[in-house]
Write a protein that holds these residues in place. Structure first.
Motif, PDB file in Angstrom:
ATOM      1  N   PRO A  18      55.439  38.224  14.185  1.00  0.00           N
ATOM      2  CA  PRO A  18      55.736  38.410  15.915  1.00  0.00           C
ATOM      3  C   PRO A  18      56.675  39.234  16.419  1.00  0.00           C
ATOM      4  CG  PRO A  18      56.258  36.591  15.891  1.00  0.00           C
ATOM      5  CD  PRO A  18      56.028  37.066  14.783  1.00  0.00           C
ATOM      6  N   SER A  19      56.809  39.470  17.893  1.00  0.00           N
ATOM      7  CA  SER A  19      57.715  41.100  18.186  1.00  0.00           C
ATOM      8  C   SER A  19      57.670  40.996  19.757  1.00  0.00           C
ATOM      9  CB  SER A  19      57.284  42.095  17.527  1.00  0.00           C
ATOM     10  OG  SER A  19      56.765  42.988  17.550  1.00  0.00           O
ATOM     11  N   ARG A 112      48.052  33.159  12.607  1.00  0.00           N
ATOM     12  CA  ARG A 112      49.335  33.273  13.394  1.00  0.00           C
ATOM     13  C   ARG A 112      49.209  34.311  14.566  1.00  0.00           C
ATOM     14  NH1 ARG A 112      52.116  34.930  15.970  1.00  0.00           N
ATOM     15  NH2 ARG A 112      52.246  37.017  14.860  1.00  0.00           N
ATOM     16  N   THR A 114      50.299  34.256  19.179  1.00  0.00           N
ATOM     17  CA  THR A 114      50.367  33.477  20.553  1.00  0.00           C
ATOM     18  C   THR A 114      49.660  33.691  20.884  1.00  0.00           C
ATOM     19  OG1 THR A 114      52.038  35.415  19.485  1.00  0.00           O
ATOM     20  CG2 THR A 114      52.354  34.429  21.759  1.00  0.00           C
ATOM     21  N   ARG A 116      47.813  32.236  24.363  1.00  0.00           N
ATOM     22  CA  ARG A 116      48.793  31.816  25.428  1.00  0.00           C
ATOM     23  C   ARG A 116      47.935  31.713  26.060  1.00  0.00           C
ATOM     24  NH1 ARG A 116      50.052  37.307  23.932  1.00  0.00           N
ATOM     25  NH2 ARG A 116      51.647  37.113  23.632  1.00  0.00           N
ATOM     26  N   ASN A 274      59.673  32.163  27.839  1.00  0.00           N
ATOM     27  CA  ASN A 274      61.055  32.403  27.235  1.00  0.00           C
ATOM     28  C   ASN A 274      61.355  32.922  28.809  1.00  0.00           C
ATOM     29  OD1 ASN A 274      61.306  32.068  24.314  1.00  0.00           O
ATOM     30  ND2 ASN A 274      60.510  34.488  24.093  1.00  0.00           N
ATOM     31  N   ARG A 314      48.312  46.259  15.339  1.00  0.00           N
ATOM     32  CA  ARG A 314      49.033  46.256  14.667  1.00  0.00           C
ATOM     33  C   ARG A 314      49.003  47.726  14.095  1.00  0.00           C
ATOM     34  NH1 ARG A 314      50.234  42.081  15.673  1.00  0.00           N
ATOM     35  NH2 ARG A 314      51.828  40.338  14.761  1.00  0.00           N
TER      36      ARG A 314
HETATM   37  C1  FMN Z   1      61.868  37.379  20.512  1.00  0.00           C
HETATM   38  C2  FMN Z   1      60.070  36.839  20.731  1.00  0.00           C
HETATM   39  C3  FMN Z   1      60.040  37.019  22.369  1.00  0.00           C
HETATM   40  C4  FMN Z   1      58.621  37.290  22.832  1.00  0.00           C
HETATM   41  N1  FMN Z   1      59.106  36.737  23.918  1.00  0.00           N
HETATM   42  C5  FMN Z   1      57.707  36.756  25.043  1.00  0.00           C
HETATM   43  C6  FMN Z   1      57.422  35.859  26.207  1.00  0.00           C
HETATM   44  O1  FMN Z   1      58.681  35.951  25.975  1.00  0.00           O
HETATM   45  N2  FMN Z   1      56.146  36.050  26.525  1.00  0.00           N
HETATM   46  C7  FMN Z   1      55.235  36.129  25.747  1.00  0.00           C
HETATM   47  O2  FMN Z   1      53.481  36.389  26.297  1.00  0.00           O
HETATM   48  N3  FMN Z   1      55.063  36.510  24.398  1.00  0.00           N
HETATM   49  C8  FMN Z   1      56.339  37.087  24.284  1.00  0.00           C
HETATM   50  N4  FMN Z   1      56.717  36.870  22.212  1.00  0.00           N
HETATM   51  C9  FMN Z   1      55.168  37.310  21.773  1.00  0.00           C
HETATM   52  C10 FMN Z   1      54.906  38.336  20.977  1.00  0.00           C
HETATM   53  O3  FMN Z   1      54.439  39.093  22.405  1.00  0.00           O
HETATM   54  C11 FMN Z   1      53.926  37.805  20.247  1.00  0.00           C
HETATM   55  O4  FMN Z   1      54.106  37.991  18.713  1.00  0.00           O
HETATM   56  C12 FMN Z   1      52.761  40.105  20.110  1.00  0.00           C
HETATM   57  O5  FMN Z   1      52.258  40.325  21.009  1.00  0.00           O
HETATM   58  C13 FMN Z   1      52.252  40.015  19.031  1.00  0.00           C
HETATM   59  O6  FMN Z   1      51.633  38.872  18.565  1.00  0.00           O
HETATM   60  P1  FMN Z   1      51.109  37.779  18.124  1.00  0.00           P
HETATM   61  O7  FMN Z   1      52.439  37.046  17.820  1.00  0.00           O
HETATM   62  O8  FMN Z   1      49.858  37.342  18.415  1.00  0.00           O
HETATM   63  O9  FMN Z   1      50.894  38.562  16.536  1.00  0.00           O
HETATM   64  C14 FMN Z   1      57.970  36.703  21.908  1.00  0.00           C
HETATM   65  C15 FMN Z   1      58.069  37.281  20.378  1.00  0.00           C
HETATM   66  C16 FMN Z   1      58.897  37.587  20.226  1.00  0.00           C
HETATM   67  C17 FMN Z   1      58.765  37.216  18.156  1.00  0.00           C
END
Ligand code: FMN
Length: 323
Positions: A18-19, A112, A114, A116, A274, A314
């Protein structure tokens, strides 16, 4: 010497990390004795992340993933984090080792995500929380769990206030909109950013999406959505670090990626709440009011059970390689 095909396999796996905003701010280079991962400063978030804190957390996530992948392909990784280069690049030394154990987390790299959507508040078994604790134990990085309505409610004012500060800043909103990919076609083409389907936004033309986000999605509606997510959370995990510098941000990212993969293995979903860590005055309030003393809040993660959502795309892996 690391063979080219193994290097490519490791990078292909690592970029699933993730990023922030799915900006993928990393560049890989093959070296004689391993892999170097550099921050890609052309992919920063100047408004949301002016100090590159989240960029280095993301770098930690990708480094951890690269090490898991290296072990899977038979190479023992050793991270040179204490001798971090001035630009923050990370060196992973790799040594071929036929005795290395297959890392259990490797199979969860693609599962894995994120997630929501709203979780169902089902109680997470204590042994699963214990597994998460064990997976994330690392000196200098702390993970605290909060559960139950009254503990979770302590975070509402921080989330509401930080969200209001961010969403009333037109530059923050413009930067965010710039990273949203409003259709599957756009998300696939660019291979980065926040695909609308992953954030629960309908697929629309960019012009309409921008109009809606600028004029209809307000600080108030954002707050309502975040507090609803908080209310439906089983457990909240607060990640803290002992110091605020590149090394500890990278360490936080490594711990966070182990957490995300272990949660995935346990059939748990997670996502971020966050904003209080992104707005420094709210972060300071949390340190005082939650009694964090000399720990610095880095990530607030909600955990729970729900269905998976569409996956984020990606970039072509060759764009992440320093030629
Ligand atoms: C350091 C960091 C901060 C992030 N902050 C947020 C956030 O504030 N809100 C959010 O919805 N997702 C956040 N993310 C998730 C990223 O948006 C997510 O990792 C990216 O879109 C890729 O999706 P994936 O994790 O499903 O592969 C964050 C990820 C990282 C690594």
């Amino acid at each position: 010497m690391l063979p080219d095909d193994i290097f490519l396999k490791i990078v292909r796996s690592a970029v699933k990390a993730p990023s922030g905003h799915n900006s993928q701010p990393w560049l890989f280079a093959k070296e004689d004795d391993g892999i170097c991962i550099k921050p890609d400063f052309s992919r920063t978030l100047p408004v949301a992340d002016p100090g590159h804190r989240e960029l280095f957390i993301s770098l930690g996530c990708v480094a951890e993933t690269a090490m898991i992948a290296a072990a899977f392909y038979g190479y023992r990784p050793a991270l040179q984090i204490n001798t971090l280069n001035p630009d923050g690049s990370i060196k992973i030394l790799l040594q071929k080792d036929a005795t290395i154990e297959q890392p259990a987390l490797f199979s969860y790299l693609t599962a894995r995500q994120t997630t929501r959507n709203l979780y169902d508040k089902k109680v997470i078994p204590a042994e699963d929380l214990m597994s998460l604790k064990q997976a994330t134990s690392e000196s200098g990085v702390g993970v605290r769990f909060f559960s139950g309505a009254s503990e979770l409610r302590r975070f509402s004012p921080y989330i509401a206030e930080a969200n209001a500060i961010q969403m009333s800043n037109p530059s923050f909103k413009s930067e965010l909109i710039g990273w949203i990919r409003f259709s599957e076609k756009e998300a696939k083409q660019k291979g980065d950013g926040l695909f609308s389907a992953c954030i629960g936004f309908p697929s629309v033309r960019r012009m309409l999406g921008c109009f809606v986000l600028k004029n209809i999605v307000t600080a108030k509606s954002g707050e309502k959505r975040l507090l609803k997510q908080l209310e439906a959370t089983s457990v909240l995990a607060l990640f803290t670090s002992q110091s605020i510098n590149k090394e500890y941000w990278i360490k936080t990212g490594m711990v966070f990626q182990r957490f995300g993969l272990t949660a995935t293995m346990l059939n748990l979903n997670y996502s971020h709440l966050n904003s209080p860590c992104q707005v420094s005055e709210i972060g300071k309030k949390m340190i005082n009011e939650l009694g964090l003393h000399s720990e610095f809040p880095q990530l607030i993660i909600r955990l729970g059970y729900s269905k998976k959502m569409p996956f984020a795309f990606r970039r072509n892996v060759y764009h992440s390689i320093n030629h």
